[in-house]
Design a protein around this motif. Structure first.
Motif, PDB file in Angstrom:
ATOM      1  N   UNK A 137       0.513  40.493  14.777  1.00  0.00           N
ATOM      2  CA  UNK A 137       1.151  40.332  13.477  1.00  0.00           C
ATOM      3  C   UNK A 137       2.621  40.726  13.520  1.00  0.00           C
ATOM      4  N   UNK A 138       2.928  41.859  14.176  1.00  0.00           N
ATOM      5  CA  UNK A 138       4.327  42.290  14.260  1.00  0.00           C
ATOM      6  C   UNK A 138       5.149  41.335  15.128  1.00  0.00           C
ATOM      7  N   UNK A 139       4.512  40.678  16.091  1.00  0.00           N
ATOM      8  CA  UNK A 139       5.222  39.746  16.963  1.00  0.00           C
ATOM      9  C   UNK A 139       5.498  38.422  16.259  1.00  0.00           C
ATOM     10  N   UNK A 140       4.474  37.857  15.609  1.00  0.00           N
ATOM     11  CA  UNK A 140       4.577  36.506  15.071  1.00  0.00           C
ATOM     12  C   UNK A 140       4.778  36.441  13.568  1.00  0.00           C
ATOM     13  N   UNK A 141       4.464  37.531  12.853  1.00  0.00           N
ATOM     14  CA  UNK A 141       4.501  37.481  11.398  1.00  0.00           C
ATOM     15  C   UNK A 141       3.274  36.823  10.801  1.00  0.00           C
ATOM     16  N   UNK A 142       2.269  36.526  11.615  1.00  0.00           N
ATOM     17  CA  UNK A 142       1.032  35.906  11.152  1.00  0.00           C
ATOM     18  C   UNK A 142      -0.099  36.926  11.218  1.00  0.00           C
ATOM     19  N   UNK A 143      -1.006  36.866  10.258  1.00  0.00           N
ATOM     20  CA  UNK A 143      -2.145  37.764  10.258  1.00  0.00           C
ATOM     21  C   UNK A 143      -3.149  37.332  11.318  1.00  0.00           C
ATOM     22  N   UNK A 144      -3.805  38.323  11.938  1.00  0.00           N
ATOM     23  CA  UNK A 144      -4.813  38.032  12.948  1.00  0.00           C
ATOM     24  C   UNK A 144      -5.891  37.124  12.370  1.00  0.00           C
ATOM     25  N   UNK A 145      -6.301  37.391  11.123  1.00  0.00           N
ATOM     26  CA  UNK A 145      -7.378  36.628  10.502  1.00  0.00           C
ATOM     27  C   UNK A 145      -7.017  35.154  10.340  1.00  0.00           C
ATOM     28  N   UNK A 146      -5.712  34.840  10.296  1.00  0.00           N
ATOM     29  CA  UNK A 146      -5.287  33.454  10.108  1.00  0.00           C
ATOM     30  C   UNK A 146      -5.533  32.607  11.346  1.00  0.00           C
ATOM     31  N   UNK A 147      -5.545  33.225  12.509  1.00  0.00           N
ATOM     32  CA  UNK A 147      -5.610  32.441  13.750  1.00  0.00           C
ATOM     33  C   UNK A 147      -6.865  32.712  14.560  1.00  0.00           C
ATOM     34  N   UNK A 148      -7.594  33.782  14.252  1.00  0.00           N
ATOM     35  CA  UNK A 148      -8.787  34.093  15.022  1.00  0.00           C
ATOM     36  C   UNK A 148      -9.783  32.936  14.931  1.00  0.00           C
ATOM     37  N   UNK A 149     -10.289  32.518  16.070  1.00  0.00           N
ATOM     38  CA  UNK A 149     -11.207  31.391  16.125  1.00  0.00           C
ATOM     39  C   UNK A 149     -10.528  30.064  16.419  1.00  0.00           C
ATOM     40  N   UNK A 150      -9.181  30.036  16.415  1.00  0.00           N
ATOM     41  CA  UNK A 150      -8.457  28.803  16.723  1.00  0.00           C
ATOM     42  C   UNK A 150      -8.099  28.765  18.212  1.00  0.00           C
ATOM     43  N   UNK A 151      -7.917  27.571  18.794  1.00  0.00           N
ATOM     44  CA  UNK A 151      -7.518  27.463  20.200  1.00  0.00           C
ATOM     45  C   UNK A 151      -6.133  28.062  20.425  1.00  0.00           C
ATOM     46  N   UNK A 152      -5.991  28.828  21.484  1.00  0.00           N
ATOM     47  CA  UNK A 152      -4.689  29.418  21.804  1.00  0.00           C
ATOM     48  C   UNK A 152      -3.648  28.341  22.049  1.00  0.00           C
ATOM     49  N   UNK A 153      -4.055  27.224  22.651  1.00  0.00           N
ATOM     50  CA  UNK A 153      -3.094  26.183  22.991  1.00  0.00           C
ATOM     51  C   UNK A 153      -2.394  25.643  21.747  1.00  0.00           C
ATOM     52  N   UNK A 154      -3.079  25.691  20.578  1.00  0.00           N
ATOM     53  CA  UNK A 154      -2.454  25.206  19.356  1.00  0.00           C
ATOM     54  C   UNK A 154      -1.411  26.176  18.818  1.00  0.00           C
ATOM     55  N   UNK A 155      -1.382  27.383  19.328  1.00  0.00           N
ATOM     56  CA  UNK A 155      -0.361  28.354  18.928  1.00  0.00           C
ATOM     57  C   UNK A 155       0.949  28.126  19.682  1.00  0.00           C
ATOM     58  N   UNK A 156       0.904  27.316  20.754  1.00  0.00           N
ATOM     59  CA  UNK A 156       2.090  27.061  21.567  1.00  0.00           C
ATOM     60  C   UNK A 156       2.912  25.921  20.975  1.00  0.00           C
ATOM     61  N   UNK A 157       4.196  25.893  21.309  1.00  0.00           N
ATOM     62  CA  UNK A 157       5.072  24.799  20.906  1.00  0.00           C
ATOM     63  C   UNK A 157       4.508  23.490  21.474  1.00  0.00           C
ATOM     64  N   UNK A 158       4.557  22.385  20.713  1.00  0.00           N
ATOM     65  CA  UNK A 158       3.981  21.126  21.199  1.00  0.00           C
ATOM     66  C   UNK A 158       4.448  20.716  22.596  1.00  0.00           C
ATOM     67  N   UNK A 159       5.722  20.976  22.947  1.00  0.00           N
ATOM     68  CA  UNK A 159       6.217  20.592  24.262  1.00  0.00           C
ATOM     69  C   UNK A 159       5.632  21.457  25.373  1.00  0.00           C
TER      70      UNK A 159
END
Length: 394
Positions: free
Chosen positions: A73-95
């Protein structure tokens, strides 16, 4: 050990469903309920993961996030609960997603036990650079354990170093370019003067042999113009290129060889020992800068006005059979003392024997950012070898 205990205690010992079968809400409920049932050792490791500045994560067999340290959360400004269960690859820049997916696939297939790459992570305030350290889980079920470390500030510093290094490298190359430009310009002008005077002397004549001489002279002018066009093109292409490959390594090394030819001419010769055509997936501009720094460093290590038949820079390319392209830059210049080898890629460090030369730390940072590596060996009588390893483009 920390990751093994944390993974086994908080996920695998809970008799959870098969990887990938949990919904996002199930994942959140499981993460909330597990902690109360942790053993004392597992609780210590869980607590440690929460205190680290790096973001600790765990992926299931399908690449979905099943654990994230609170520093996310401190790194990205996003809550853990918002991304838990999602693929890590989708957190990366599209390129950057193809590279991340390739790393996760290799880990899942146990082709390599660990990877370390830099990538752009999507965050609330915009993309930021992180270093992904990923390790294959010892369970053998395709899970991945790892950390995310903020590298944004270091990337900004590297960008500033690269910019200043480009200017320094250009400063070394410009005198040679100017010399190479003057030579074709001189014979172009001489041939043009000849054409003008001949046309005046034979005004109205149509002698075939004279026409043939004119054609030859015009051909030489065209050859000189083409050489100038190529030289100017090299200077213009020195800017950064944001596009992502594939890049033909052999062709890129040929271009670098042309760029250093003027500097090399009085020092030695360039030898090419290329394997079959090898490509890597990256931006051509940054890889060209890395290779140019490396090759120019090798050229400047040769004695000026030495034996040009004995002194050489040798470029070798091959594939290692494990999905990597290997590039070696050999030179017969002065040996690098053993106590200096470990410091060679440090910022602002220059060996005592080198009076000038581009920054090898910039070269090291570029290659590492592309998921590659570089090492060096040097010994008396054997010369010096820089060995670059880069992931081969699929």
């Amino acid at each position: 050990m920390v990751y093994q205990q944390l993974s086994q205690a908080s996920v695998f010992e809970a008799e959870s469903p098969a990887p990938g079968s949990l919904s996002r809400m199930d994942m959140l409920a499981l993460a909330a309920g597990l902690r109360s049932g942790l053993s004392a050792d597992a609780l210590r490791y869980h607590f440690l993961a929460e205190q680290l500045s790096e973001v600790v994560f765990h992926l299931d067999g399908l690449g979905a996030l099943t654990f994230l340290g609170p520093t996310w959360t401190s790194l990205t400004g996003l809550e853990v609960e918002e991304v838990l269960g999602q693929p890590l690859v989708e957190m990366a820049h599209p390129e950057d997603r193809p590279r991340v997916q390739a790393v996760l696939d290799a880990l899942a297939a146990r082709v390599q036990p660990s990877f370390r790459i830099e990538l752009r992570l999507l965050a609330a305030g915009g993309p930021l650079w992180v270093e992904l350290a990923a390790h294959s889980s010892p369970t053998g079920q395709g899970e991945v354990l790892g950390t995310l470390t903020d590298r944004t500030e270091r990337r900004q510093m590297q960008a500033r170093l690269q910019q200043s290094d480009q200017l320094a490298t250009l400063g070394m190359l410009v005198p040679g370019f100017a010399h190479d430009m003057n030579n074709p310009l001189a014979f172009m002008l001489a041939n043009l003067d000849y054409l003008l005077s001949s046309m005046g002397d034979v005004a109205g004549a149509t002698r075939p042999e004279q026409v043939a001489e004119w054609r030859e002279a015009v051909g030489e002018v065209r050859e000189g113009a083409e050489r100038l066009r190529q030289l100017i093109g090299h200077l213009r292409s020195f800017r950064a290129d944001p596009s992502q490959g594939p890049v033909d390594v052999n062709r890129l090394l040929d271009l670098v060889g042309q760029m250093v030819s003027s500097t090399l001419r009085s020092r030695g010769r360039l030898v090419r020992d290329y394997g079959s055509r090898a490509t890597v997936a990256c931006g051509e501009g940054v890889l060209r800068q890395a290779f140019l720094n490396l090759v120019l460093h090798a050229v400047l290590s040769l004695p000026d006005h030495g034996d040009t038949n004995e002194n050489e820079v040798r470029l070798v390319t091959r594939e290692d059979g494990e999905g990597h392209v290997v590039v070696e830059v050999h030179h017969t210049g002065a040996c690098i003392p053993p106590e200096q080898l470990s410091r060679l890629f440090e910022p602002l460090f220059t060996p005592r024997e080198a009076k000038q030369g581009p920054s090898l730390s910039v070269c090291h940072d570029i290659l590492r950012g592309l998921g590659g590596s570089i090492c060096v060996s040097s010994s008396w009588g054997e010369g010096t070898v820089f060995r670059v390893t880069l992931p081969r483009a699929s």
